[in-house]
Design an enzyme around this catalytic site. Structure first.
Site, PDB file in Angstrom:
ATOM      1  N   GLU A   1      -5.042   2.939   6.388  1.00 26.33           N
ATOM      2  CA  GLU A   1      -4.825   2.915   4.946  1.00 26.33           C
ATOM      3  C   GLU A   1      -5.463   4.132   4.289  1.00 26.33           C
ATOM      4  O   GLU A   1      -4.949   4.652   3.293  1.00 26.33           O
ATOM      5  CB  GLU A   1      -5.409   1.626   4.362  1.00 26.33           C
ATOM      6  CG  GLU A   1      -5.224   1.467   2.864  1.00 26.33           C
ATOM      7  CD  GLU A   1      -5.717   0.129   2.357  1.00 26.33           C
ATOM      8  OE1 GLU A   1      -6.154   0.066   1.199  1.00 26.33           O
ATOM      9  OE2 GLU A   1      -5.666  -0.862   3.110  1.00 26.33           O
TER      10      GLU A   1
ATOM     11  N   ARG B   1       0.835  -1.207   0.000  1.00 27.69           N
ATOM     12  CA  ARG B   1       0.000   0.000   0.000  1.00 27.69           C
ATOM     13  C   ARG B   1       0.867   1.254   0.000  1.00 27.69           C
ATOM     14  O   ARG B   1       0.573   2.245   0.664  1.00 27.69           O
ATOM     15  CB  ARG B   1      -0.951   0.021   1.209  1.00 27.69           C
ATOM     16  CG  ARG B   1      -1.878  -1.178   1.271  1.00 27.69           C
ATOM     17  CD  ARG B   1      -2.811  -1.262   0.072  1.00 27.69           C
ATOM     18  NE  ARG B   1      -3.618  -2.482   0.151  1.00 27.69           N
ATOM     19  CZ  ARG B   1      -3.268  -3.644  -0.381  1.00 27.69           C
ATOM     20  NH1 ARG B   1      -2.131  -3.735  -1.060  1.00 27.69           N
ATOM     21  NH2 ARG B   1      -4.044  -4.705  -0.282  1.00 27.69           N
TER      22      ARG B   1
ATOM     23  N   SER C   1     -11.341  -0.721   3.140  1.00 22.24           N
ATOM     24  CA  SER C   1     -10.465  -1.113   4.246  1.00 22.24           C
ATOM     25  C   SER C   1      -9.866   0.126   4.890  1.00 22.24           C
ATOM     26  O   SER C   1      -9.121   0.864   4.249  1.00 22.24           O
ATOM     27  CB  SER C   1      -9.355  -2.032   3.740  1.00 22.24           C
ATOM     28  OG  SER C   1      -9.889  -3.217   3.194  1.00 22.24           O
TER      29      SER C   1
END
Length: 345
Positions: free
Chosen positions: A328, A163, A232
């Protein structure tokens, strides 16, 4: 190029949080960039490029220029052993996955139903079910804010990580992503080692993987059009092997995955669920009942409620497991990106 002052951002972020920007510009053609970067009205102002708004939490109003990237277009080059897709940054990611599969170019099916636009994909190095964008990325095309020149950045120079990429660091403020090059090998091989995909057998079809991924995501993840969310909310934490082994001795069913030498990736959603936080709410912000990794806006939630909930989840998991969760979702303050620690200080 469309321009709007004092623009509401409520409908431009999937969390549905109320916020405004001093200026909102919609970029539809690459040749509009020259006028955009030279306009004196926002000289020296903070700047944010926004695609689908599916990975951003506005902590307050944005005191600067929001650029809505709506560059469109897909071209395909047959390279013999692979297809090269040149995709404009404003294209919808899931629509691209569907288009490629319909045209007989599989490879992206594990990444189906990931929200957002193509231009955001390399920033986060999006991933799901054992596949990351880096697997297929050939290059990222950009325009530089400093001089207006175009620059093609090879995948090897994008510093892709979990990520993560160079576009979250050195190039965050200096480059505007205009297109992404994706190379899909014709010798397709299924990636089926994660979750429900393992039950599909040794040689599932691309369509079977696509259908399973879509069904799984729709069963677990709320539709942002009906319940505000940013997918998420936390990253799956990567921890030292020694810590993972200690936790596994106490929790034998704990999901874990190899993450390189001496490291193990844990499932953030599982950790949150074990803390009994499914359905936990603060005001109108809540941990989703079906997927603990998702924080939702139940209707009219404030940024403060979501931030307080995120801090509570992080601290509760940390106290029980000794694992610190990182968000995130990108947190956007008045003048630029910020963190949970900074806004809660």
């Amino acid at each position: 190029m469309k321009l709007l002052p004092h623009a509401p951002l409520n409908d431009l972020n999937t969390l549905g949080l109320a916020a405004r920007a001093d200026w909102l510009v919609t970029l539809e053609q690459p040749d509009e960039f020259a006028a955009l970067r030279c306009d004196p009205r926002w000289a020296g102002l903070p700047r944010l490029v926004l695609g689908g708004g599916s990975n951003v939490l506005f902590t307050c109003d944005f005191a600067g220029l929001v650029v809505l990237n709506r560059l469109c277009g897909i071209t395909v080059t047959d390279e013999g052993e692979s297809w090269l897709l040149h995709v404009a940054a404003g294209e919808n990611w899931h629509h691209l996955v569907c288009h490629a599969l319909e045209q007989g170019m599989p490879g992206l099916e594990n990444l189906a139903l990931i929200p957002g636009c193509v231009g955001a994909a390399p920033v986060q190095n999006i991933g799901a079910y054992g596949v990351e964008l880096a697997r297929f990325c050939a290059y990222v095309d950009t325009l530089r804010w400093a001089d207006g020149e175009s620059e093609r950045i090879a995948a090897a120079d994008c510093r892709f990580g979990y990520r993560d990429s160079i576009f979250k660091h050195e190039y965050q403020e200096s480059h505007l992503i205009t297109a992404v090059g994706l190379r899909l090998p014709k010798a397709w091989q299924p990636v089926r080692g994660y979750g429900p995909l393992a039950a599909l057998g040794e040689q599932p079809t691309p369509q079977a993987i696509f259908d399973t991924v879509c069904a799984t995501r729709m069963a677990k993840l709320p539709d942002p059009a009906r319940l505000g969310n940013a997918g998420s909310f936390f990253k799956n934490p990567v921890v030292p092997t020694a810590l993972a082994e200690r936790l596994r001795s106490d929790y034998p069913t704990m999901p874990s995955y190899p993450a390189g030498e001496g490291q193990v990736k844990l499932a953030a959603g599982w950790l949150i669920e074990q803390c009994g936080l499914k359905g936990f709410s603060i005001g109108q912000a809540a941990v989703h009942q079906e997927q603990a990794l998702v924080l939702v806006n139940c209707g009219g939630a404030s940024a403060h409620e979501l931030l307080t909930l995120a801090a509570h989840v992080r601290d509760t998991v940390g106290a029980r497991f000794g694992v610190r969760l990182e968000h995130e979702v990108r947190f956007m303050g008045a003048t630029g990106e910020t963190t949970l620690d900074e806004v809660m200080a």
